[in-house]
Design a protein around this motif. Structure first.
Motif, PDB file in Angstrom:
ATOM      1  N   UNK A 172       0.862  -1.175   0.000  1.00  0.00           N
ATOM      2  CA  UNK A 172       0.000   0.000   0.000  1.00  0.00           C
ATOM      3  C   UNK A 172       0.900   1.227   0.000  1.00  0.00           C
ATOM      4  N   UNK A 173       0.329   2.355  -0.334  1.00  0.00           N
ATOM      5  CA  UNK A 173       1.063   3.624  -0.299  1.00  0.00           C
ATOM      6  C   UNK A 173       0.475   4.494   0.796  1.00  0.00           C
ATOM      7  N   UNK A 174       1.338   5.220   1.490  1.00  0.00           N
ATOM      8  CA  UNK A 174       0.871   6.093   2.561  1.00  0.00           C
ATOM      9  C   UNK A 174       1.525   7.459   2.409  1.00  0.00           C
ATOM     10  N   UNK A 175       0.699   8.480   2.450  1.00  0.00           N
ATOM     11  CA  UNK A 175       1.152   9.869   2.429  1.00  0.00           C
ATOM     12  C   UNK A 175       1.034  10.432   3.836  1.00  0.00           C
ATOM     13  N   UNK A 176       2.137  10.937   4.372  1.00  0.00           N
ATOM     14  CA  UNK A 176       2.171  11.447   5.740  1.00  0.00           C
ATOM     15  C   UNK A 176       2.603  12.900   5.745  1.00  0.00           C
ATOM     16  N   UNK A 196      -4.180  24.822  -0.724  1.00  0.00           N
ATOM     17  CA  UNK A 196      -4.900  24.946   0.539  1.00  0.00           C
ATOM     18  C   UNK A 196      -5.602  26.297   0.568  1.00  0.00           C
ATOM     19  N   UNK A 197      -6.908  26.281   0.595  1.00  0.00           N
ATOM     20  CA  UNK A 197      -7.662  27.530   0.642  1.00  0.00           C
ATOM     21  C   UNK A 197      -7.500  28.240   1.973  1.00  0.00           C
ATOM     22  N   UNK A 198      -7.012  27.529   3.009  1.00  0.00           N
ATOM     23  CA  UNK A 198      -6.832  28.143   4.318  1.00  0.00           C
ATOM     24  C   UNK A 198      -5.595  29.025   4.380  1.00  0.00           C
ATOM     25  N   UNK A 199      -4.749  28.982   3.332  1.00  0.00           N
ATOM     26  CA  UNK A 199      -3.608  29.877   3.283  1.00  0.00           C
ATOM     27  C   UNK A 199      -2.314  29.309   3.804  1.00  0.00           C
ATOM     28  N   UNK A 200      -2.313  28.096   4.349  1.00  0.00           N
ATOM     29  CA  UNK A 200      -1.097  27.498   4.877  1.00  0.00           C
ATOM     30  C   UNK A 200      -0.371  26.667   3.835  1.00  0.00           C
ATOM     31  N   UNK A 201       0.688  26.012   4.277  1.00  0.00           N
ATOM     32  CA  UNK A 201       1.435  25.092   3.428  1.00  0.00           C
ATOM     33  C   UNK A 201       1.569  23.754   4.144  1.00  0.00           C
ATOM     34  N   UNK A 202       1.568  22.695   3.352  1.00  0.00           N
ATOM     35  CA  UNK A 202       1.709  21.360   3.915  1.00  0.00           C
ATOM     36  C   UNK A 202       2.651  20.555   3.032  1.00  0.00           C
ATOM     37  N   UNK A 203       3.599  19.904   3.658  1.00  0.00           N
ATOM     38  CA  UNK A 203       4.527  19.016   2.954  1.00  0.00           C
ATOM     39  C   UNK A 203       4.137  17.573   3.271  1.00  0.00           C
ATOM     40  N   UNK A 204       4.152  16.729   2.234  1.00  0.00           N
ATOM     41  CA  UNK A 204       3.685  15.353   2.368  1.00  0.00           C
ATOM     42  C   UNK A 204       4.773  14.404   1.887  1.00  0.00           C
ATOM     43  N   UNK A 205       5.108  13.426   2.713  1.00  0.00           N
ATOM     44  CA  UNK A 205       6.013  12.336   2.363  1.00  0.00           C
ATOM     45  C   UNK A 205       5.178  11.140   1.941  1.00  0.00           C
ATOM     46  N   UNK A 206       5.447  10.612   0.732  1.00  0.00           N
ATOM     47  CA  UNK A 206       4.659   9.501   0.198  1.00  0.00           C
ATOM     48  C   UNK A 206       5.581   8.314  -0.044  1.00  0.00           C
ATOM     49  N   UNK A 207       5.258   7.177   0.541  1.00  0.00           N
ATOM     50  CA  UNK A 207       6.076   5.979   0.412  1.00  0.00           C
ATOM     51  C   UNK A 207       5.203   4.770   0.093  1.00  0.00           C
ATOM     52  N   UNK A 208       5.786   3.818  -0.654  1.00  0.00           N
ATOM     53  CA  UNK A 208       5.138   2.523  -0.809  1.00  0.00           C
ATOM     54  C   UNK A 208       5.611   1.618   0.318  1.00  0.00           C
ATOM     55  N   UNK A 209       4.676   0.960   0.956  1.00  0.00           N
ATOM     56  CA  UNK A 209       4.986   0.045   2.053  1.00  0.00           C
ATOM     57  C   UNK A 209       4.706  -1.379   1.588  1.00  0.00           C
ATOM     58  N   UNK A 210       5.750  -2.167   1.475  1.00  0.00           N
ATOM     59  CA  UNK A 210       5.623  -3.608   1.231  1.00  0.00           C
ATOM     60  C   UNK A 210       5.895  -4.280   2.573  1.00  0.00           C
ATOM     61  N   UNK A 211       4.889  -4.800   3.250  1.00  0.00           N
ATOM     62  CA  UNK A 211       5.078  -5.276   4.630  1.00  0.00           C
ATOM     63  C   UNK A 211       6.255  -6.214   4.813  1.00  0.00           C
ATOM     64  N   UNK A 212       6.479  -7.116   3.876  1.00  0.00           N
ATOM     65  CA  UNK A 212       7.580  -8.074   4.028  1.00  0.00           C
ATOM     66  C   UNK A 212       8.934  -7.394   4.020  1.00  0.00           C
TER      67      UNK A 212
END
Length: 376
Positions: free
Chosen positions: A18-22, A89-105
């Motif tokens: 799965x992929x997760x963006x944090x 973001x319409x709220x005016x802030x900034x957000x940085x997102x780290x996106x990784x693929x997670x292969x459980x094994x």
């Protein structure tokens, strides 16, 4: 990933990628803070949120891309004044997102962290963000009084990052971390801690309503009363601990910490005074007592009579709750919960229409007991 740890733990048990963006860093006013996550599995199922809706579609698409090709990404989103239909973001802030693929094994550290976080154990996950020299998949799992698991790629970095992460873990803080000034690697620390406690003394109707709200807000709720006819599990929501004991005696052995909230709802001096005498000496987040202003004045006189000084008395929130004009038990519980939330974030509790400044402030971070280390 903490807000979706249980679901991601189940995905790990399926042993499917799965992929997760944090959210790794924010600036200005943003709906979600560091650690908020959105995950997408191979069937296209999405769980979680990184922005409260502003950029979810774009992050979902990026998760699908990372899931397909396996290359991690770091993306930033901010407010755009050029194009009303641009992604931002319409709220005016900034957000940085780290996106990784997670292969459980292939990611035992992630799997171990999610399993522990799903059980609400005290554990932290440290991952590098936006460092070209760091290979994908590096992570460090940190627990109190346990050897660290995994690596960030260098022994000295692991040692210092582990020590700093333990400080953030002790404070229950999630956020970015630079190991030492000038270091190229920026880290994200996600701290899983047991749910904070909400101790309600007095098995009254307001306690039942406040127990429901407290559970929704993420507290582990306990109701304590010395009267067995009132302190019965049937009168309170499922999952709420109900204790029959004298309040001050129970509090003497209760597990509390700097996040614990204590609400005294009994209205009876024989319960209130010994209980508050003990509670106001504990290093907890909030101590409040319900009652009229006349009851409050009488209570203060009794507490002074047993030796409490003005410093301790100043910690008491009484009458507790915000001025909402509450009448019913549910409205009263709402006013109390609102004060607890505003106190936790250091806010005024005033209507937003009468205030200025950032609506979504950064979380208050408990200062480290030690200065940041210098570069070795």
């Amino acid at each position: 990933m903490l807000d979706i740890a249980e679901e991601l733990h189940r995905w790990c048990l399926r042993a499917e990628p799965f992929a997760v963006a944090t959210v790794s860093q924010v600036g200005g006013s943003t709906p979600r803070g560091p650690g908020a996550a959105l995950a997408v599995d191979g069937a296209g199922t999405a769980v979680g949120s990184v922005s409260g809706g502003c950029v979810e579609a774009a992050v979902y698409d990026l998760c699908a891309d990372v899931l397909a090709d396996g290359r991690p990404l770091v993306r930033s989103f901010g407010f755009s004044t050029d194009d009303l239909f641009d992604i931002g973001l319409t709220c005016g802030g900034t957000v940085e997102v780290l996106i990784e693929r997670i292969v459980p094994a292939d990611r035992p550290e992630i799997v171990a962290f999610l399993a522990a976080a799903a059980r609400r154990e005290r554990v932290a996950l440290v991952r590098p963000v936006a460092d070209p020299a760091a290979g994908p998949g590096r992570a460090l799992v940190v627990r109190p009084d346990h050897p660290d698991r995994g690596s960030l790629g260098a022994a000295e970095l692991d040692r210092i990052a582990g020590d700093r992460a333990r400080e953030l873990l002790a404070a229950g803080t999630t956020g970015p971390l630079v190991p030492w000034p000038g270091h190229a690697t920026r880290l994200l620390v996600e701290s899983s801690v047991p749910a904070p406690r909400l101790l309600l003394f007095g098995a009254v109707d307001v306690a039942a309503a406040l127990a429901r709200l407290g559970s929704v807000l993420g507290y582990r709720v306990t109701v304590c009363d010395a009267r067995p006819v009132f302190a019965t599990p049937a009168r309170f929501p499922a999952g709420v601990e109900v204790v029959v004991d004298w309040p001050h005696r129970y509090l003497a052995t209760a597990d509390v910490d700097a996040r614990t909230v204590i609400c005294v709802l009994t209205h009876d001096p024989k319960f209130d005074v010994p209980l508050l005498e003990r509670a106001l000496g504990l290093p907890v987040a909030y101590v409040g007592a319900m009652g009229s202003r006349r009851t409050h004045d009488d209570r203060l006189a009794r507490l002074r009579a047993v030796g409490l000084d003005e410093t301790r008395l100043a910690r008491l929130r009484s009458p507790l709750g915000l001025d909402l004009g509450a009448r019913s038990p549910e409205e009263t519980a709402l006013s109390i919960a609102a004060e607890i939330v505003s106190d936790r974030h250091g806010r005024s509790g005033l209507p937003l229409t009468g205030t200025s400044g950032t609506i979504h402030p950064p979380d208050r971070v408990r200062p480290s007991a030690r200065p940041a280390p210098t570069r070795p």
